[in-house]
Design a protein around this motif. Structure first.
Motif, PDB file in Angstrom:
ATOM      1  N   ALA A 156       0.829  -1.207   0.000  1.00  0.00           N
ATOM      2  CA  ALA A 156       0.000   0.000   0.000  1.00  0.00           C
ATOM      3  C   ALA A 156       0.862   1.255   0.000  1.00  0.00           C
ATOM      4  O   ALA A 156       0.577   2.219  -0.733  1.00  0.00           O
ATOM      5  CB  ALA A 156      -0.925  -0.001   1.220  1.00  0.00           C
ATOM      6  N   SER A 157       1.918   1.262   0.802  1.00  0.00           N
ATOM      7  CA  SER A 157       2.805   2.422   0.854  1.00  0.00           C
ATOM      8  C   SER A 157       3.524   2.624  -0.473  1.00  0.00           C
ATOM      9  O   SER A 157       3.651   3.745  -0.971  1.00  0.00           O
ATOM     10  CB  SER A 157       3.815   2.249   1.994  1.00  0.00           C
ATOM     11  OG  SER A 157       4.685   3.359   2.076  1.00  0.00           O
ATOM     12  N   ARG A 158       3.991   1.515  -1.079  1.00  0.00           N
ATOM     13  CA  ARG A 158       4.681   1.592  -2.370  1.00  0.00           C
ATOM     14  C   ARG A 158       3.766   2.156  -3.444  1.00  0.00           C
ATOM     15  O   ARG A 158       4.147   3.046  -4.213  1.00  0.00           O
ATOM     16  CB  ARG A 158       5.159   0.191  -2.762  1.00  0.00           C
ATOM     17  CG  ARG A 158       6.654   0.091  -2.927  1.00  0.00           C
ATOM     18  CD  ARG A 158       7.160  -1.239  -3.422  1.00  0.00           C
ATOM     19  NE  ARG A 158       6.267  -2.344  -3.519  1.00  0.00           N
ATOM     20  CZ  ARG A 158       6.274  -3.400  -2.732  1.00  0.00           C
ATOM     21  NH1 ARG A 158       7.115  -3.456  -1.720  1.00  0.00           N
ATOM     22  NH2 ARG A 158       5.450  -4.405  -2.917  1.00  0.00           N
ATOM     23  N   LEU A 159       2.545   1.618  -3.522  1.00  0.00           N
ATOM     24  CA  LEU A 159       1.613   2.056  -4.549  1.00  0.00           C
ATOM     25  C   LEU A 159       1.101   3.471  -4.280  1.00  0.00           C
ATOM     26  O   LEU A 159       0.845   4.226  -5.223  1.00  0.00           O
ATOM     27  CB  LEU A 159       0.440   1.087  -4.646  1.00  0.00           C
ATOM     28  CG  LEU A 159       0.780  -0.330  -5.132  1.00  0.00           C
ATOM     29  CD1 LEU A 159      -0.474  -1.186  -5.207  1.00  0.00           C
ATOM     30  CD2 LEU A 159       1.468  -0.298  -6.485  1.00  0.00           C
ATOM     31  N   ALA A 370       4.521   6.468   8.641  1.00  0.00           N
ATOM     32  CA  ALA A 370       5.695   6.091   7.852  1.00  0.00           C
ATOM     33  C   ALA A 370       5.447   6.311   6.364  1.00  0.00           C
ATOM     34  O   ALA A 370       6.333   6.782   5.635  1.00  0.00           O
ATOM     35  CB  ALA A 370       6.064   4.634   8.119  1.00  0.00           C
ATOM     36  N   SER A 371       4.257   5.978   5.905  1.00  0.00           N
ATOM     37  CA  SER A 371       3.922   6.169   4.500  1.00  0.00           C
ATOM     38  C   SER A 371       3.913   7.651   4.128  1.00  0.00           C
ATOM     39  O   SER A 371       4.393   8.042   3.056  1.00  0.00           O
ATOM     40  CB  SER A 371       2.556   5.540   4.199  1.00  0.00           C
ATOM     41  OG  SER A 371       2.214   5.671   2.843  1.00  0.00           O
ATOM     42  N   ARG A 372       3.401   8.489   5.006  1.00  0.00           N
ATOM     43  CA  ARG A 372       3.360   9.929   4.748  1.00  0.00           C
ATOM     44  C   ARG A 372       4.773  10.514   4.699  1.00  0.00           C
ATOM     45  O   ARG A 372       5.103  11.311   3.810  1.00  0.00           O
ATOM     46  CB  ARG A 372       2.539  10.641   5.820  1.00  0.00           C
ATOM     47  CG  ARG A 372       1.044  10.365   5.763  1.00  0.00           C
ATOM     48  CD  ARG A 372       0.330  11.080   6.900  1.00  0.00           C
ATOM     49  NE  ARG A 372       0.563  12.517   6.804  1.00  0.00           N
ATOM     50  CZ  ARG A 372      -0.182  13.351   6.091  1.00  0.00           C
ATOM     51  NH1 ARG A 372      -1.220  12.883   5.419  1.00  0.00           N
ATOM     52  NH2 ARG A 372       0.086  14.631   6.064  1.00  0.00           N
ATOM     53  N   ILE A 373       5.621  10.151   5.646  1.00  0.00           N
ATOM     54  CA  ILE A 373       6.993  10.669   5.652  1.00  0.00           C
ATOM     55  C   ILE A 373       7.740  10.208   4.406  1.00  0.00           C
ATOM     56  O   ILE A 373       8.498  10.971   3.792  1.00  0.00           O
ATOM     57  CB  ILE A 373       7.741  10.217   6.926  1.00  0.00           C
ATOM     58  CG1 ILE A 373       7.062  10.785   8.184  1.00  0.00           C
ATOM     59  CG2 ILE A 373       9.193  10.677   6.887  1.00  0.00           C
ATOM     60  CD1 ILE A 373       7.656  10.269   9.485  1.00  0.00           C
ATOM     61  N   SER A 374       7.519   8.958   4.007  1.00  0.00           N
ATOM     62  CA  SER A 374       8.189   8.430   2.824  1.00  0.00           C
ATOM     63  C   SER A 374       7.766   9.191   1.571  1.00  0.00           C
ATOM     64  O   SER A 374       8.607   9.556   0.728  1.00  0.00           O
ATOM     65  CB  SER A 374       7.866   6.941   2.666  1.00  0.00           C
ATOM     66  OG  SER A 374       8.459   6.413   1.499  1.00  0.00           O
ATOM     67  N   THR A 375       6.469   9.446   1.422  1.00  0.00           N
ATOM     68  CA  THR A 375       5.993  10.225   0.275  1.00  0.00           C
ATOM     69  C   THR A 375       6.580  11.633   0.294  1.00  0.00           C
ATOM     70  O   THR A 375       6.992  12.175  -0.739  1.00  0.00           O
ATOM     71  CB  THR A 375       4.457  10.295   0.289  1.00  0.00           C
ATOM     72  OG1 THR A 375       3.930   8.974   0.165  1.00  0.00           O
ATOM     73  CG2 THR A 375       3.933  11.147  -0.855  1.00  0.00           C
ATOM     74  N   TYR A 376       6.647  12.239   1.466  1.00  0.00           N
ATOM     75  CA  TYR A 376       7.223  13.576   1.623  1.00  0.00           C
ATOM     76  C   TYR A 376       8.670  13.608   1.130  1.00  0.00           C
ATOM     77  O   TYR A 376       9.087  14.527   0.415  1.00  0.00           O
ATOM     78  CB  TYR A 376       7.141  13.961   3.101  1.00  0.00           C
ATOM     79  CG  TYR A 376       7.665  15.336   3.434  1.00  0.00           C
ATOM     80  CD1 TYR A 376       6.857  16.453   3.312  1.00  0.00           C
ATOM     81  CD2 TYR A 376       8.963  15.515   3.901  1.00  0.00           C
ATOM     82  CE1 TYR A 376       7.320  17.713   3.638  1.00  0.00           C
ATOM     83  CE2 TYR A 376       9.443  16.774   4.221  1.00  0.00           C
ATOM     84  CZ  TYR A 376       8.623  17.866   4.088  1.00  0.00           C
ATOM     85  OH  TYR A 376       9.086  19.118   4.409  1.00  0.00           O
TER      86      TYR A 376
END
Length: 515
Positions: A156-159, A370-376
């Motif tokens: 989900a985080s990758r996509l 974690a997903s939000r920080i990674s996208t940022y």
């Protein structure tokens, strides 16, 4: 005509030479103004080579602006919109606390009710014969439920990141991302399920010194079959959620990871219970069924490997993405050992219904962060590049929770959801007469303390871990969430077991912990 060579020479001296592309207008990088295409066309209308004089920093700014276009649109903006852009790039993820909370709230509650349902299932099945006589199945519970963190939440985080930066805008790109990622998680699910069964056998053998080959094969077949089927179903659900979020204009980072867990715990635990119960019944009369099930799912591995290797986006993860999921599985298995040792004691049988809830809520919230920080970070460059916003050392708790940046704001919002969320989930469990524990005030205080401490620790670790991995050229989408959700399982199970033991020691008989 003599001006053309001179112009070309100047371009080569001062910048990169690029072929002209047909477009209505171009933006001058140094002035932010529109330049008519006639400046770049010869008399015959044939495009000539033009120069882009922007610096590396400006180029990065343009990439950030392009990534921030709503719905990942790569179409040309109108003249008015273009001239309004300043020289500084827009801030990624420009959201208010209210908008973050509003988008997270519904999937958070949905995921929480999924964990409540999983807890009710575990409370029932813990009395089945397969759980009584093959107690190592309890060790499999956190490891297999953690697959939603190891695989589905990572997917989900990758996509979500790919969708936010415009890598899923065309049908061809979308299909490549779907097939590659689905094949990848089937490979990972089969291998991790097999290794989880080995860990369960080892952890079950160490305390008692007893080993049963039939039970070991039963654990292997149950684990591999559960992991494969659950990952297939949940992976398809995740792809639908992310595509739907993009079409509705919702940030997938806020909804994808919680929804990955909304049915994840329930589906996985129901599959594990049903498959292990069915295989246990066949153990005496048809002993060949268990090894046959293991062989069937392992035989499918080469097919998924071939499909995953054909996709450049998943090829790297196929080779390098094993360390986090395997280590996370081992960490979750330690939490499973704590669960096994605790619920096997009749004094603490009531803990079973709360374990998926506290672990699931903590894992869901930290996965969103974690997903939000990674996208940022992805909007600022590539892994290994250190943007100005990334801390160079271990962050302080104040910078994690009380600074003015968007990630700190989301951490506060997620932390504030813990108490009201758990109160709703506890009331739901109580109204459904689940568990063996009466919700007395002292029990609620101990439970909430454990839940708040768990999420506080996880959000702080997430802030450090995602930036640390980014600075070491590791994609946080593939590496951080498995560790974080596994730590959530271990910390949540440990703190919950400690709370039950303390309640028992201080003699809170009114909470009926021992019933």
């Amino acid at each position: 005509m003599s001006s053309k060579p001179e112009q070309k020479e100047t371009h080569q001296a001062n910048g990169a030479v690029l072929p002209a592309v047909p477009m209505d207008c171009l933006v001058s990088p140094d002035r932010g103004q529109l330049v008519e295409p006639s400046n770049f066309l010869g008399p015959d209308g044939v495009g000539v080579e033009v120069v882009v004089l922007e610096s590396r920093a400006n180029a990065k700014g343009v990439r950030e602006e392009d990534a921030l276009l709503e719905n990942g649109s790569q179409s040309n903006e109108s003249d008015d919109t273009s001239t309004d852009r300043g020289p500084e790039p827009a801030s990624p993820l420009k959201e208010t606390s209210f908008s973050i909370g509003l988008q997270v709230l519904f999937p958070f509650l949905l995921a929480g009710f999924g964990t409540v349902a999983a807890g009710m299932v575990l409370d029932i099945v813990q009395h089945w014969d397969v759980f009584k006589y093959v107690t190592e199945v309890f060790i499999l519970v956190p490891a297999l439920l953690g697959l939603k963190g190891n695989l589905e939440m990572t997917l989900a985080s990758r996509l979500s990141t790919a969708a936010n930066i415009g890598q899923m805008d065309t049908p061809k790109e979308l299909w490549k991302m779907i097939t590659g990622n689905m094949a990848l998680i089937q490979v990972q699910a089969t291998v991790v399920g097999f290794l989880a069964s080995i860990a369960a056998v080892i952890f079950g053998w160490i305390p008692d010194g007893h080993f049963s080959l039939d039970h070991a094969v039963l654990l292997c077949a149950s684990s591999v079959a559960t992991a494969f089927i659950a990952s297939l179903v949940l992976g398809m659900i995740m792809i639908g959620v992310i595509i739907g979020s993009r079409k509705m204009g919702i940030n997938p980072d806020n909804v994808a990871t919680p929804i990955a867990a909304s049915l994840g715990d329930l589906i996985t635990l129901a599959l594990l219970s049903g498959i292990s119960w069915g295989l246990y019944k066949e153990l005496e009369s048809k002993a060949y069924v268990n090894p046959l099930v293991c062989a069937f799912f392992i035989a499918l591995l080469p097919i998924w490997i071939i499909i995953a290797k054909k996709n450049a986006a998943t090829r790297e993860v196929l080779y390098s993405g094993w360390e986090p999921v395997i280590i996370a599985m081992a960490i979750s298995s330690v939490g499973g050992l704590i669960l096994d040792r605790t619920v096997s004691d009749p004094n603490f049988a009531g803990m079973a219904v709360f374990t998926p809830v506290i672990n699931g809520v903590g894992g869901n919230l930290v996965a969103v962060q974690a997903s939000r920080i990674s996208t940022y970070l992805h909007m600022s460059g590539m892994p290994g590049e250190t943007p100005e916003t990334a801390p160079r050392k271990c962050p302080s708790p104040c910078s994690t929770f009380f600074s003015s940046d968007v990630n700190s704001r989301s951490a506060r919002v997620l932390f504030l959801l813990v108490v009201p969320g758990h109160l709703v989930f506890l009331y739901t469990i109580s109204s459904m007469q689940g568990g063996h524990t009466t919700l007395t005030p002292i029990f609620i205080v101990f439970y909430m303390t454990a839940a708040l401490l768990q999420v506080l620790i996880l959000l702080y670790i997430a802030d450090w871990m995602v930036h640390w991995m980014w600075g070491r050229d590791l994609d946080p989408d593939n590496f951080s969430i498995p560790y974080l959700t596994a730590l959530g399982d271990l910390i949540g199970t440990g703190l919950l077991a400690l709370s039950f033991h303390v309640l028992w020691l201080i003699g809170d008989r009114d909470s009926d912990v021992g019933d």
